[in-house]
Design an enzyme around this catalytic site. Structure first.
Site, PDB file in Angstrom:
ATOM      1  N   ASN A  45      -2.632  -6.359  -6.169  1.00  0.00           N
ATOM      2  CA  ASN A  45      -3.455  -6.408  -4.963  1.00  0.00           C
ATOM      3  C   ASN A  45      -2.561  -6.962  -3.848  1.00  0.00           C
ATOM      4  OD1 ASN A  45      -5.051  -7.452  -2.849  1.00  0.00           O
ATOM      5  ND2 ASN A  45      -6.816  -7.573  -4.211  1.00  0.00           N
ATOM      6  N   ALA A  46      -2.382  -6.191  -2.787  1.00  0.00           N
ATOM      7  CA  ALA A  46      -1.427  -6.564  -1.740  1.00  0.00           C
ATOM      8  C   ALA A  46      -1.794  -7.901  -1.083  1.00  0.00           C
ATOM      9  CB  ALA A  46      -1.339  -5.469  -0.698  1.00  0.00           C
TER      10      ALA A  46
ATOM     11  N   CYS B   5      -5.522   3.256   9.893  1.00  0.00           N
ATOM     12  CA  CYS B   5      -6.062   4.619   9.989  1.00  0.00           C
ATOM     13  C   CYS B   5      -7.571   4.582  10.198  1.00  0.00           C
ATOM     14  CB  CYS B   5      -5.686   5.443   8.764  1.00  0.00           C
ATOM     15  SG  CYS B   5      -6.214   4.705   7.224  1.00  0.00           S
TER      16      CYS B   5
ATOM     17  N   PHE C 151       0.838  -1.199   0.000  1.00  0.00           N
ATOM     18  CA  PHE C 151       0.000   0.000   0.000  1.00  0.00           C
ATOM     19  C   PHE C 151       0.880   1.259   0.000  1.00  0.00           C
ATOM     20  CE2 PHE C 151      -1.904  -3.443   2.440  1.00  0.00           C
ATOM     21  CZ  PHE C 151      -3.099  -3.654   1.787  1.00  0.00           C
TER      22      PHE C 151
ATOM     23  N   ASP D 271       0.440  -0.416   5.381  1.00  0.00           N
ATOM     24  CA  ASP D 271      -0.313   0.825   5.637  1.00  0.00           C
ATOM     25  C   ASP D 271      -1.538   0.871   4.733  1.00  0.00           C
ATOM     26  OD1 ASP D 271      -1.089   3.347   6.469  1.00  0.00           O
ATOM     27  OD2 ASP D 271       0.332   4.408   5.186  1.00  0.00           O
TER      28      ASP D 271
ATOM     29  N   SER E  71      -2.236  -1.030  -5.668  1.00  0.00           N
ATOM     30  CA  SER E  71      -3.133  -1.476  -6.731  1.00  0.00           C
ATOM     31  C   SER E  71      -3.417  -0.347  -7.717  1.00  0.00           C
ATOM     32  CB  SER E  71      -4.445  -1.987  -6.132  1.00  0.00           C
ATOM     33  OG  SER E  71      -5.002  -0.982  -5.322  1.00  0.00           O
TER      34      SER E  71
HETATM   35  N1  SAH Z   1       1.466   4.238   2.745  1.00  0.00           N
HETATM   36  C1  SAH Z   1       0.981   5.340   1.947  1.00  0.00           C
HETATM   37  C2  SAH Z   1      -0.507   5.597   2.103  1.00  0.00           C
HETATM   38  C3  SAH Z   1      -1.372   4.409   1.730  1.00  0.00           C
HETATM   39  S1  SAH Z   1      -3.003   4.891   1.324  1.00  0.00           S
HETATM   40  C4  SAH Z   1       1.770   6.597   2.298  1.00  0.00           C
HETATM   41  O1  SAH Z   1       2.412   6.620   3.328  1.00  0.00           O
HETATM   42  O2  SAH Z   1       1.706   7.553   1.518  1.00  0.00           O
HETATM   43  C5  SAH Z   1      -3.674   3.377   0.824  1.00  0.00           C
HETATM   44  C6  SAH Z   1      -3.213   2.894  -0.545  1.00  0.00           C
HETATM   45  O3  SAH Z   1      -3.647   1.562  -0.677  1.00  0.00           O
HETATM   46  C7  SAH Z   1      -3.764   3.637  -1.745  1.00  0.00           C
HETATM   47  O4  SAH Z   1      -2.706   4.097  -2.530  1.00  0.00           O
HETATM   48  C8  SAH Z   1      -4.574   2.584  -2.517  1.00  0.00           C
HETATM   49  O5  SAH Z   1      -4.408   2.685  -3.929  1.00  0.00           O
HETATM   50  C9  SAH Z   1      -3.948   1.314  -2.030  1.00  0.00           C
HETATM   51  N2  SAH Z   1      -4.764   0.087  -2.054  1.00  0.00           N
HETATM   52  C10 SAH Z   1      -6.058  -0.079  -1.685  1.00  0.00           C
HETATM   53  N3  SAH Z   1      -6.414  -1.379  -1.729  1.00  0.00           N
HETATM   54  C11 SAH Z   1      -5.317  -2.070  -2.134  1.00  0.00           C
HETATM   55  C12 SAH Z   1      -5.017  -3.439  -2.354  1.00  0.00           C
HETATM   56  N4  SAH Z   1      -5.941  -4.375  -2.139  1.00  0.00           N
HETATM   57  N5  SAH Z   1      -3.776  -3.785  -2.733  1.00  0.00           N
HETATM   58  C13 SAH Z   1      -2.825  -2.839  -2.916  1.00  0.00           C
HETATM   59  N6  SAH Z   1      -3.044  -1.528  -2.726  1.00  0.00           N
HETATM   60  C14 SAH Z   1      -4.261  -1.146  -2.338  1.00  0.00           C
END
Ligand code: SAH
Length: 389
Positions: A272-273, A333, A220, A293, A242
Site C-alpha cells: 500500500n503506497a 486523474c 502506483f 500517479d 498494491s
Molecule cells: N502509473 C500507472 C497507472 C496507475 S493506475 C501507469 O502509468 O501505468 C493506479 C494503480 O494504483 C493501480 O495499478 C492500482 O493497483 C494501484 N493502487 C491503488 N491503490 C493503491 C494503494 N493504496 N497503494 C498502492 N497501489 C495502489
C-alpha cells in the site's frame, strides 16, 4: 428540452441530463433524435439513452436522418484517425477515438500496435448497425489489425444493456507487444489477466524521463509505465503497487526491455503506497525522483475534500523524501479535482514539508486524448513536474 438543457448545448457542451428533458424521454433506446428548445427552435441531432442520466449526447447541430448517420460516423472516424497521424509520435499505440472529444460521444477506440480495442459506452454505440459501421470504418483504415471489443460490465448495467462478453471481433490475435517512446509493453485485450496501458500518460512518461535521475520511486506503478521509462535514466527504481497481478505484468514488461536497452535496477514492491511512504519516511529514505500517479481519488464532486487530503498526504511525504534538486512528478486523474485545487494542495504540502518547490511543467493528458473546450469532462489528467530546491 428546457431552458437549462438548451443553454448547455448552445454553450458548447454535448450532454443534456434527463431532468432537463420536457417531456421526459420517450424515444427508443439508442435512437437518433432531433431536439428542440421550449420555443420549438431546432437544436440538433442527438443520440438518446433511455437509461443514463446523460439522456442525450449531441452529434451535430444539423438535422440529419438515420440514413446519414453512418456517413457522418465514417467521416468523424476518418478525421479522428487523421488527427492521431499528426499528433501521436514515438509510438505504435494511441487512443484513436476519444468519445466526445472526437465528436463521437460514447465510442472509445485504442490502438495497441496491431490490435485495436473498441469500447461502446452507450446504447447508441451498442446498436448492431452502428457497431457494424464502426467495424467497417476501422477495417478500411487498419486492414491488417485485429479488433477486440472490450466490455465494461458496470457501464452496460448503467445503460441497461444485456451483459456481453469481451470478444475478438476481427483477426486472430487479441494480444501483442507495443511500444511507447521506445519502451515495450505487453498488451492482452482478452486474456484472463487484462493488460494494457494508460495511453494518456505517454507524453508524460517521456517528459518525466527528461528530468529523472539518481534513485527513483514510482508509487502506483501498475504495469510499470513510469518505472520502465525511469529505468532508462535512473540508477535504481523502486516501483510500488498494491496489485500483485499488475506487478507480474510489470516484471514481464521489464524482461522485454532489459535486453533491448539500458535499464537500471528495478525492484517491484507489492505494498500500500500510503503505508510504504510512511515507513520509508520514518526510515529516512531519500530519493532523487518520485512519481505519484494514484487512481482517481474523487469519483464525485462530494468526495473532493477527502481526495485532496489523500493527495496532500502522499505529496507531503514525497516532498520530504526528495534530496535537494530532486524531481517530483505528481498526477491526478480525478476530473472533479481542478488544476487549481491540485496546485493549491501541492502548495500547502510544500509549505508543511518546509520545502521550496519549483514547477517545471504543468502538463495534462497526451494529445491523442484531446480536450474539447466547453466540455470540461474531457480534461481530467493533471501532471505536474516539480523540482525541490
Ligand atoms: N502509473 C500507472 C497507472 C496507475 S493506475 C501507469 O502509468 O501505468 C493506479 C494503480 O494504483 C493501480 O495499478 C492500482 O493497483 C494501484 N493502487 C491503488 N491503490 C493503491 C494503494 N493504496 N497503494 C498502492 N497501489 C495502489
Amino acid at each position: 428540452m428546457n431552458h437549462r438543457g438548451a443553454a448547455r448545448l448552445r454553450g458548447g457542451h454535448l450532454w443534456v441530463y434527463r431532468s432537463d428533458l420536457v417531456p421526459p424521454g420517450e424515444a427508443p433506446a439508442g435512437s437518433l433524435v432531433h431536439v428542440r428548445d421550449e420555443r420549438g427552435r431546432h437544436l440538433g441531432s442527438v443520440l438518446y439513452s433511455s437509461a443514463s442520466q446523460i439522456a442525450i449526447r449531441l452529434l451535430t447541430g444539423d438535422e440529419i436522418g438515420e440514413a446519414q448517420l453512418t456517413t457522418l460516423l465514417r467521416e468523424r472516424i476518418a478525421a479522428a484517425v487523421r488527427f492521431r497521424e499528426q499528433v501521436a509520435r514515438d509510438t505504435d499505440s494511441c487512443r484513436l477515438i476519444f468519445s466526445e472529444a472526437d465528436l463521437l460521444p460514447g465510442l472509445i477506440l485504442d490502438k495497441y500496435n496491431d490490435v485495436l480495442s473498441m469500447q461502446a459506452l452507450t446504447q447508441a454505440f451498442d446498436r448492431q448497425d452502428l457497431r457494424q459501421a464502426v467495424f467497417d470504418a476501422i477495417a478500411e483504415h487498419f486492414p491488417q489489425a485485429s479488433v477486440v471489443e472490450r466490455v465494461d460490465p458496470h457501464i452496460r448495467e448503467l445503460e441497461q444493456l444485456p451483459p456481453r462478453e469481451s470478444q475478438l471481433v476481427r483477426g486472430e490475435r487479441s494480444s501483442t507487444i507495443f511500444t511507447m517512446n521506445g519502451v515495450r509493453f505487453h498488451f492482452d485485450g482478452l486474456g484472463g489477466q487484462k493488460t494494457g496501458a494508460f495511453l494518456d500518460q505517454r507524453e508524460n512518461y517521456a517528459a518525466a524521463a527528461r528530468y529523472a535521475h539518481g534513485d527513483a520511486l514510482d508509487c502506483f506503478t501498475y504495469q510499470g509505465g513510469f518505472a520502465l521509462h525511469l529505468a532508462r535514466v535512473c540508477t535504481t527504481v523502486a516501483a510500488v503497487d498494491s496489485s500483485r497481478p499488475a506487478l507480474e505484468v510489470a516484471e514481464r514488461n521489464e524482461q522485454l526491455n532489459r535486453a533491448a536497452h539500458r535499464c537500471g535496477e528495478i525492484e517491484w514492491i507489492e505494498a500500500n503506497a500510503f503505508d510504504l511512504l510512511k515507513d520509508y519516511a520514518t526510515a529516512n529514505r531519500q530519493y532523487d525522483t518520485i512519481v505519484l500517479d494514484p487512481p482517481a481519488f474523487a469519483k464525485t464532486k462530494r468526495t473532493v475534500p477527502t481526495a485532496l487530503r489523500g493527495y496532500k498526504e502522499l505529496n507531503l511525504r514525497a516532498l520530504k523524501m526528495l534530496r535537494p534538486g530532486g524531481i517530483l512528478v505528481t498526477c491526478s486523474c480525478s476530473f472533479h479535482v481542478s488544476e487549481g485545487e491540485f496546485l493549491a494542495m501541492l502548495g500547502s504540502a510544500a509549505a508543511d514539508a518546509g520545502r521550496r518547490v519549483r514547477i517545471l511543467e504543468e502538463r495534462s493528458q497526451s494529445l491523442d486524448h484531446p480536450i474539447l473546450l466547453n466540455l470540461p469532462e474531457t480534461a481530467y489528467l493533471k501532471c505536474l513536474i516539480c523540482q525541490v530546491l
